[in-house]
Write a protein that holds these residues in place. Sequence first.
Motif, PDB file in Angstrom:
ATOM      1  N   LYS A  89       6.258  25.442  24.760  1.00 36.27           N
ATOM      2  CA  LYS A  89       7.653  25.011  24.682  1.00 36.27           C
ATOM      3  C   LYS A  89       8.615  26.156  24.397  1.00 36.27           C
ATOM      4  O   LYS A  89       9.741  26.143  24.884  1.00 36.27           O
ATOM      5  N   SER A  90       8.202  27.147  23.645  1.00 37.84           N
ATOM      6  CA  SER A  90       9.131  28.230  23.321  1.00 37.84           C
ATOM      7  C   SER A  90       9.247  29.253  24.448  1.00 37.84           C
ATOM      8  O   SER A  90      10.334  29.738  24.740  1.00 37.84           O
ATOM      9  N   THR A  91       8.142  29.581  25.127  1.00 38.29           N
ATOM     10  CA  THR A  91       8.199  30.569  26.206  1.00 38.29           C
ATOM     11  C   THR A  91       8.412  29.932  27.572  1.00 38.29           C
ATOM     12  O   THR A  91       8.814  30.613  28.513  1.00 38.29           O
ATOM     13  N   LYS A  92       8.112  28.640  27.688  1.00 32.08           N
ATOM     14  CA  LYS A  92       8.204  27.895  28.953  1.00 32.08           C
ATOM     15  C   LYS A  92       7.237  28.446  30.007  1.00 32.08           C
ATOM     16  O   LYS A  92       7.500  28.418  31.201  1.00 32.08           O
ATOM     17  N   ILE A  93       6.098  28.918  29.540  1.00 29.97           N
ATOM     18  CA  ILE A  93       5.051  29.426  30.424  1.00 29.97           C
ATOM     19  C   ILE A  93       3.942  28.389  30.522  1.00 29.97           C
ATOM     20  O   ILE A  93       3.526  27.806  29.512  1.00 29.97           O
ATOM     21  N   ILE A  94       3.465  28.164  31.752  1.00 26.91           N
ATOM     22  CA  ILE A  94       2.350  27.237  31.971  1.00 26.91           C
ATOM     23  C   ILE A  94       1.083  27.923  31.479  1.00 26.91           C
ATOM     24  O   ILE A  94       0.713  28.986  31.973  1.00 26.91           O
ATOM     25  N   GLU A  95       0.431  27.315  30.502  1.00 26.10           N
ATOM     26  CA  GLU A  95      -0.753  27.939  29.911  1.00 26.10           C
ATOM     27  C   GLU A  95      -2.066  27.336  30.404  1.00 26.10           C
ATOM     28  O   GLU A  95      -3.092  27.999  30.391  1.00 26.10           O
ATOM     29  N   LYS A  96      -2.027  26.085  30.809  1.00 25.60           N
ATOM     30  CA  LYS A  96      -3.206  25.420  31.381  1.00 25.60           C
ATOM     31  C   LYS A  96      -2.716  24.551  32.524  1.00 25.60           C
ATOM     32  O   LYS A  96      -1.590  24.061  32.499  1.00 25.60           O
ATOM     33  N   ALA A  97      -3.592  24.339  33.516  1.00 26.06           N
ATOM     34  CA  ALA A  97      -3.188  23.517  34.656  1.00 26.06           C
ATOM     35  C   ALA A  97      -4.411  22.906  35.314  1.00 26.06           C
ATOM     36  O   ALA A  97      -5.498  23.490  35.291  1.00 26.06           O
ATOM     37  N   GLU A  98      -4.200  21.731  35.869  1.00 24.65           N
ATOM     38  CA  GLU A  98      -5.213  21.059  36.678  1.00 24.65           C
ATOM     39  C   GLU A  98      -4.529  20.313  37.802  1.00 24.65           C
ATOM     40  O   GLU A  98      -3.389  19.871  37.660  1.00 24.65           O
ATOM     41  N   PHE A  99      -5.246  20.179  38.898  1.00 28.43           N
ATOM     42  CA  PHE A  99      -4.794  19.380  40.021  1.00 28.43           C
ATOM     43  C   PHE A  99      -5.889  18.372  40.331  1.00 28.43           C
ATOM     44  O   PHE A  99      -7.065  18.673  40.183  1.00 28.43           O
ATOM     45  N   THR A 100      -5.501  17.186  40.754  1.00 25.90           N
ATOM     46  CA  THR A 100      -6.486  16.142  41.034  1.00 25.90           C
ATOM     47  C   THR A 100      -6.860  16.181  42.511  1.00 25.90           C
ATOM     48  O   THR A 100      -6.503  15.299  43.283  1.00 25.90           O
ATOM     49  N   LEU A 101      -7.573  17.203  42.879  1.00 24.71           N
ATOM     50  CA  LEU A 101      -8.038  17.371  44.249  1.00 24.71           C
ATOM     51  C   LEU A 101      -9.529  17.057  44.324  1.00 24.71           C
ATOM     52  O   LEU A 101     -10.204  16.965  43.291  1.00 24.71           O
ATOM     53  N   ILE A 102     -10.057  16.910  45.527  1.00 22.64           N
ATOM     54  CA  ILE A 102     -11.464  16.540  45.683  1.00 22.64           C
ATOM     55  C   ILE A 102     -12.395  17.653  45.220  1.00 22.64           C
ATOM     56  O   ILE A 102     -13.339  17.419  44.490  1.00 22.64           O
ATOM     57  N   THR A 103     -12.128  18.878  45.635  1.00 22.80           N
ATOM     58  CA  THR A 103     -13.062  19.959  45.319  1.00 22.80           C
ATOM     59  C   THR A 103     -12.619  20.748  44.093  1.00 22.80           C
ATOM     60  O   THR A 103     -11.427  20.964  43.874  1.00 22.80           O
ATOM     61  N   SER A 104     -13.590  21.185  43.354  1.00 28.76           N
ATOM     62  CA  SER A 104     -13.281  21.996  42.175  1.00 28.76           C
ATOM     63  C   SER A 104     -12.706  23.350  42.590  1.00 28.76           C
ATOM     64  O   SER A 104     -11.896  23.924  41.875  1.00 28.76           O
ATOM     65  N   LEU A 105     -13.098  23.852  43.755  1.00 29.30           N
ATOM     66  CA  LEU A 105     -12.572  25.130  44.228  1.00 29.30           C
ATOM     67  C   LEU A 105     -11.068  25.038  44.492  1.00 29.30           C
ATOM     68  O   LEU A 105     -10.308  25.931  44.085  1.00 29.30           O
ATOM     69  N   SER A 106     -10.626  23.953  45.127  1.00 25.99           N
ATOM     70  CA  SER A 106      -9.189  23.758  45.370  1.00 25.99           C
ATOM     71  C   SER A 106      -8.435  23.657  44.052  1.00 25.99           C
ATOM     72  O   SER A 106      -7.366  24.251  43.881  1.00 25.99           O
ATOM     73  N   ASN A 107      -8.981  22.878  43.122  1.00 26.69           N
ATOM     74  CA  ASN A 107      -8.358  22.718  41.810  1.00 26.69           C
ATOM     75  C   ASN A 107      -8.264  24.064  41.096  1.00 26.69           C
ATOM     76  O   ASN A 107      -7.216  24.431  40.569  1.00 26.69           O
ATOM     77  N   GLU A 108      -9.347  24.811  41.117  1.00 31.23           N
ATOM     78  CA  GLU A 108      -9.371  26.110  40.435  1.00 31.23           C
ATOM     79  C   GLU A 108      -8.376  27.086  41.067  1.00 31.23           C
ATOM     80  O   GLU A 108      -7.639  27.779  40.362  1.00 31.23           O
ATOM     81  N   PHE A 109      -8.320  27.138  42.396  1.00 23.82           N
ATOM     82  CA  PHE A 109      -7.414  28.040  43.081  1.00 23.82           C
ATOM     83  C   PHE A 109      -5.961  27.731  42.728  1.00 23.82           C
ATOM     84  O   PHE A 109      -5.198  28.619  42.343  1.00 23.82           O
ATOM     85  N   LEU A 110      -5.582  26.465  42.829  1.00 25.79           N
ATOM     86  CA  LEU A 110      -4.200  26.078  42.536  1.00 25.79           C
ATOM     87  C   LEU A 110      -3.875  26.256  41.059  1.00 25.79           C
ATOM     88  O   LEU A 110      -2.776  26.692  40.709  1.00 25.79           O
ATOM     89  N   SER A 111      -4.814  25.918  40.196  1.00 27.85           N
ATOM     90  CA  SER A 111      -4.592  26.100  38.764  1.00 27.85           C
ATOM     91  C   SER A 111      -4.325  27.563  38.448  1.00 27.85           C
ATOM     92  O   SER A 111      -3.399  27.891  37.696  1.00 27.85           O
ATOM     93  N   ASN A 112      -5.116  28.456  39.055  1.00 28.80           N
ATOM     94  CA  ASN A 112      -4.920  29.887  38.826  1.00 28.80           C
ATOM     95  C   ASN A 112      -3.579  30.374  39.359  1.00 28.80           C
ATOM     96  O   ASN A 112      -3.010  31.325  38.819  1.00 28.80           O
ATOM     97  N   LEU A 113      -3.060  29.732  40.409  1.00 26.73           N
ATOM     98  CA  LEU A 113      -1.739  30.102  40.928  1.00 26.73           C
ATOM     99  C   LEU A 113      -0.629  29.783  39.934  1.00 26.73           C
ATOM    100  O   LEU A 113       0.342  30.525  39.833  1.00 26.73           O
ATOM    101  N   VAL A 114      -0.770  28.677  39.211  1.00 24.68           N
ATOM    102  CA  VAL A 114       0.336  28.251  38.341  1.00 24.68           C
ATOM    103  C   VAL A 114       0.190  28.719  36.898  1.00 24.68           C
ATOM    104  O   VAL A 114       1.195  28.863  36.202  1.00 24.68           O
TER     105      VAL A 114
END
Length: 105
Positions: free
Chosen positions: A36-61
Motif C-alpha cells: 500500500k505504501s509503495t504501490k508495487i505489486i509484490e505477488k501475483a497469480e492468474f487463473t489460467l490452465i497451465t502453470s507455465l502461463s500463470n508463472e510467466f504472467l505473474s513474473n511480468l507483473v
Amino acid sequence: MSDDVYLIVSGHAQVPKGVALHEEKKYIGAVWVINKSTKIIEKAEFTLITSLSNEFLSNLVIGYDLNQGIDNLLNKIKKLCLMPSQGAIIQAVRSAYERFKENPK
C-alpha cells in the motif's frame, strides 16, 4: 504479511468462445498483493490452465509500480503474451487496476 501494509485486489474477464481456455474456465482472473505504501505489486497469480502461463504472467507483473499507471504494463503484455486469450488477460489486468484505484488510501 501485515494487513495494514498490503492489500489484495482481483480483476476478472470473460474468456472468448472458441479459445481452449473457455471450455475449462469461463473467466480469467488476475490477483495481486500490493504494498500500500509503495504501490508495487509484490505477488501475483492468474487463473489460467497451465502453470507455465500463470508463472510467466505473474513474473511480468511482480515488481510493477502502479504509481506509473497501467499503460506500460498493458503494452508489455501485448508484446510478450501472444496467446488467444490475450484480450481477456488484458481486461482482467485492467479490472484489477481499476479496483486498486478505487481503494481508499
